[in-house]
Design a protein around this motif. Structure first.
Motif, PDB file in Angstrom:
ATOM      1  N   ARG A 166       0.849  -1.189   0.000  1.00 47.69           N
ATOM      2  CA  ARG A 166       0.000   0.000   0.000  1.00 47.69           C
ATOM      3  C   ARG A 166       0.886   1.241   0.000  1.00 47.69           C
ATOM      4  N   ASN A 167       0.263   2.400  -0.219  1.00 49.88           N
ATOM      5  CA  ASN A 167       1.026   3.631  -0.423  1.00 49.88           C
ATOM      6  C   ASN A 167       1.166   4.492   0.820  1.00 49.88           C
ATOM      7  N   ALA A 168       0.492   4.113   1.894  1.00 49.36           N
ATOM      8  CA  ALA A 168       0.568   4.915   3.115  1.00 49.36           C
ATOM      9  C   ALA A 168       0.748   3.992   4.309  1.00 49.36           C
TER      10      ALA A 168
END
Lengths: 269, 169
Positions: free
Chosen positions: A211-213
């Motif tokens: 995921r990006n966060a």
């Protein structure tokens, strides 16, 4: 310049035992809810930024303590340390909840000797012999850190969860092996056996690579030292809390850092 | 006096014929998979607080192994394990049994079942949970009246087929 760098590296190394800012220390059990005849769990132990991936350094398991459901201590088996992780097995001979934890209780001293910085790390009892009495510019700090996880064979119980009363600890109100997505869980933080209000707790779900966060959950303990969290989804979660105080057991130490980490598995409904 | 006694006796004798019951039809669907294992299935009654009020059936592998006669995988029946299984000492007479094959299974539970006998009349939910090795997991719920008349059904989509329930007072 070189000297400054060396100092910076030293400062980083000093902060590592607690791994507060730099990296995340963790234990990851192969599973947390078990049954059958003599089930086993295998546990990975590492320090990294990404959860739960082995890509930095192994977590030292010298001070590993495994508390069985009856409160006795059992030994880890098949322990090994590789480049990126330590690993060990635990045979769950009893039914109930096991607490698996690495507890580091250290005093660190830094001083100047012949114009060069010296560093010593050991227990509070060893301090008097480890650090010269006439050490110049002596700076002493103390730290207690606890990195732990919980696994249950059969029906959960609370004997092994009893806090030791030393340093920062999590006292479960909700059992740590009874966590489900969408449900609310409640825990209490304690320092030296007393409720710890106003402590910042950070919770991050694993699988961060996909995921990006960070999607971290930040909570603060209330006046009773308690906090609640509603698990957004199933997964393995990393929970960390840190604090500082002046309750040192070595008179020369100005401050004490206390740290706590738990790995908690949240199951789908 | 004698007449009264006869009436009272006939009342007693008539009771078993009117025993409360739950009739259940449960379908284990045929699946087009390369590796098939019969599912583990748990059937239980839960109250409004979601607590398990009565275990009706638990089907799991009975084959003796070093890991325990199939009990190692009982926690895969996740909700049942949480609500009841982990505190239950298996096997339980009249409750636990071997896994069942693909097909329709007609099951009857009456108040001669010790757990149902102790269950007060009222509204409950019947829960059926199935978990299959190298397969999936599915959970179905059917609200019903215990010691009352009710009909209900739930259609599974993966590990379970149609489940129908009829209860009688």
């Amino acid at each position: 310049m070189k000297q400054t760098l060396k100092f910076a590296a030293l400062a980083l190394a000093l902060s590592l035992p607690l791994a507060a800012q730099a990296h995340k220390a963790w234990l990851q059990p192969s599973q947390t809810v078990l049954a059958g005849n003599n089930p086993w769990v295998t546990v990975d132990a590492a320090v990294s930024n990404d959860l739960f991936y082995f890509n930095h350094v192994p977590l030292k398991t010298d001070n590993l303590v495994i508390t069985a459901p009856d409160g006795s201590q059992v030994a880890a088996q098949n322990s090994a340390t590789g480049k990126y992780r330590s690993v060990f097995d635990v045979e769950l001979k009893q039914t109930g909840t096991y607490r698996i934890g690495v507890v580091n209780d250290y005093v660190v001293g830094q001083w100047d000797e012949d114009g060069k910085p010296k560093r010593w790390r050991g227990t509070a009892a060893e301090f008097a012999t480890g650090v010269p009495k006439d050490a110049k510019n002596l700076q002493v700090s103390q730290s207690i850190s606890r990195v732990e996880t919980f696994v249950t064979n059969g029906s959960p119980n609370n004997t092994a969860l009893k806090p030791s009363g030393k340093g920062l600890e999590l006292v479960p109100v909700t059992h740590p092996n009874d966590l489900f997505a969408g449900d609310e869980a409640k825990f209490r933080m304690q320092i030296d056996g007393k409720p710890a209000p106003g402590i910042d707790v950070e919770i991050v779900r694993g699988n961060t690579r996909y995921r990006n966060a960070q999607d971290e959950i930040k909570v603060k303990t209330d006046a009773k030292g308690e906090f609640t969290v509603t698990w957004p989804e199933a997964g393995m979660y990393w929970l960390e809390a840190t604090s500082e105080d002046k309750k040192t057991s070595v008179p020369q130490a100005r401050q004490r850092r206390v740290g706590y980490v738990a790995t908690l598995e949240v199951l789908p409904q | 006096m004698r007449v009264q006694l006869t009436i009272a006796l006939s009342g007693l004798l008539a009771l078993p014929a009117h025993s409360a019951e739950i009739n259940l039809n449960l379908q284990i669907p045929q699946l087009n998979v390369a590796e098939y294992h019969r599912p583990y299935v748990a059937i239980w009654v839960e109250g409004p607080d979601q607590k398990a009020a009565a275990n009706l059936a638990v089907w799991y592998s009975q084959k003796a192994t070093n890991e325990g006669a199939g009990t190692k995988w009982l926690p895969d029946l996740r909700q049942w394990w949480r609500r009841s299984g982990r505190t239950l000492k298996v096997p339980v007479d009249g409750v636990t049994g071997p896994t069942r094959p693909v097909g329709k299974h007609a099951l009857q539970f009456t108040d001669s079942n010790p757990e149902l006998a102790a269950l007060p009349a009222g509204d409950y939910t019947l829960v059926v949970e199935a978990a299959r090795e190298v397969g999936g997991r599915e959970l179905l719920k059917i609200p019903f009246k215990w010691r009352g008349a009710s009909n209900g059904s739930a259609q599974g989509s993966s590990e379970l087929g149609l489940v129908t329930l009829a209860s009688k007072p």
